[in-house]
Design a protein around this motif. Sequence first.
Motif, PDB file in Angstrom:
ATOM      1  N   ILE A   1       0.870  -1.182   0.000  1.00 46.92           N
ATOM      2  CA  ILE A   1       0.000   0.000   0.000  1.00 46.92           C
ATOM      3  C   ILE A   1       0.901   1.224   0.000  1.00 46.92           C
ATOM      4  O   ILE A   1       1.751   1.384   0.885  1.00 46.92           O
ATOM      5  CB  ILE A   1      -0.926   0.027   1.229  1.00 46.92           C
TER       6      ILE A   1
ATOM      7  N   GLU B   1      -4.912   1.520   8.904  1.00 49.16           N
ATOM      8  CA  GLU B   1      -4.563   0.330   8.132  1.00 49.16           C
ATOM      9  C   GLU B   1      -4.100  -0.806   9.040  1.00 49.16           C
ATOM     10  O   GLU B   1      -4.480  -1.965   8.851  1.00 49.16           O
ATOM     11  CB  GLU B   1      -3.447   0.665   7.142  1.00 49.16           C
TER      12      GLU B   1
ATOM     13  N   TYR C   1     -10.828   2.679   4.044  1.00 48.40           N
ATOM     14  CA  TYR C   1      -9.826   1.754   4.577  1.00 48.40           C
ATOM     15  C   TYR C   1     -10.357   0.324   4.653  1.00 48.40           C
ATOM     16  O   TYR C   1      -9.621  -0.634   4.388  1.00 48.40           O
ATOM     17  CB  TYR C   1      -9.386   2.209   5.973  1.00 48.40           C
TER      18      TYR C   1
ATOM     19  N   ARG D   1      -2.913   4.115  -2.177  1.00 50.77           N
ATOM     20  CA  ARG D   1      -3.699   4.439  -0.976  1.00 50.77           C
ATOM     21  C   ARG D   1      -4.726   5.544  -1.228  1.00 50.77           C
ATOM     22  O   ARG D   1      -5.864   5.477  -0.766  1.00 50.77           O
ATOM     23  CB  ARG D   1      -2.751   4.874   0.144  1.00 50.77           C
TER      24      ARG D   1
ATOM     25  N   SER E   1       3.241  -1.310   4.128  1.00 53.10           N
ATOM     26  CA  SER E   1       2.724   0.017   3.838  1.00 53.10           C
ATOM     27  C   SER E   1       3.889   0.995   3.735  1.00 53.10           C
ATOM     28  O   SER E   1       4.822   0.947   4.539  1.00 53.10           O
ATOM     29  CB  SER E   1       1.770   0.452   4.964  1.00 53.10           C
TER      30      SER E   1
END
Length: 291
Positions: free
Chosen positions: A9, A190, A68, A54, A85
Amino acid sequence: MAKRVLGIIGGSGVYDIDGLEWAEWQRVVTPFGAPSDELLFGRYAGVDMVFLPRHGRGHVQTPSTINYRANIDAMKRAGVTDIISISACGSLKEELPPGTFVIVDQFIDRTFLRQNTFFGPGLVAHVPMAHPVCPALATALEEAATAENIRHARGGTYICIEGPQFSTLAESRLYRQWGCSVIGMTAATEAKLAREAEIPYALVAMVTDYDCWHPDHEHVTVDAVIKVLHENAANARKIVTAVAERLGPERKPSPLGVETVLDVAIMTAPDKRDPNLVAKLDAVAGRVLKK
């Protein structure tokens, strides 16, 4: 040994990787609505990978309007087994200057406008979050950053604010007093949802500025942030490819036992569970709800 599907992400510069094979954008439908964008499926160094912008390509979603739950649900439906991430952040410590990649291990969540759980009335669950980051993924990221000569720091607390405004000076000073290392607007949400979805999660926080506490950075500007973001983009791609090579196509379970965290998390008795919510959680919690 189980097969790894590595989810990434990040921003638009992260997924533009040379050597990504069989790259294809695909739309993933979720019961929580639309994800931020289509997902990019591909393979690098033998590792199946799934990328998700994202904020959507072109950065169209604010930190508060990102869906999300749809993003993490889509990752789960895509078969993702681990999430890394990559997110821009501000530094709250002098020793973490712009350009540093911080491999975070803790979060403080100060958000208040977003949905940060898949569960709710009719299906209550409480997952542990004492250690929100998978140490095995964090170690692989540290090794990748070292191998690529990327300036980095292992460990630190990420404070997640609602945004979209940057901090006031008083807030920035307060967060420094709390011992926070970096400040951002997305990653804590997240991390919570990834844990509920039983997906190990790790974060690389890319420092773009010193936030407003620093006398030389009193006013955080978008232009300054974007300048460092562009400088960081190449390093972000390097760390993604290097960590994929280190992790490899086969995986071992997370040392935190993330893959089975829902075994002891769901509180609602089977005969009291909301069937509509149970149906929505077919990907996230189907492993335990179908028993």
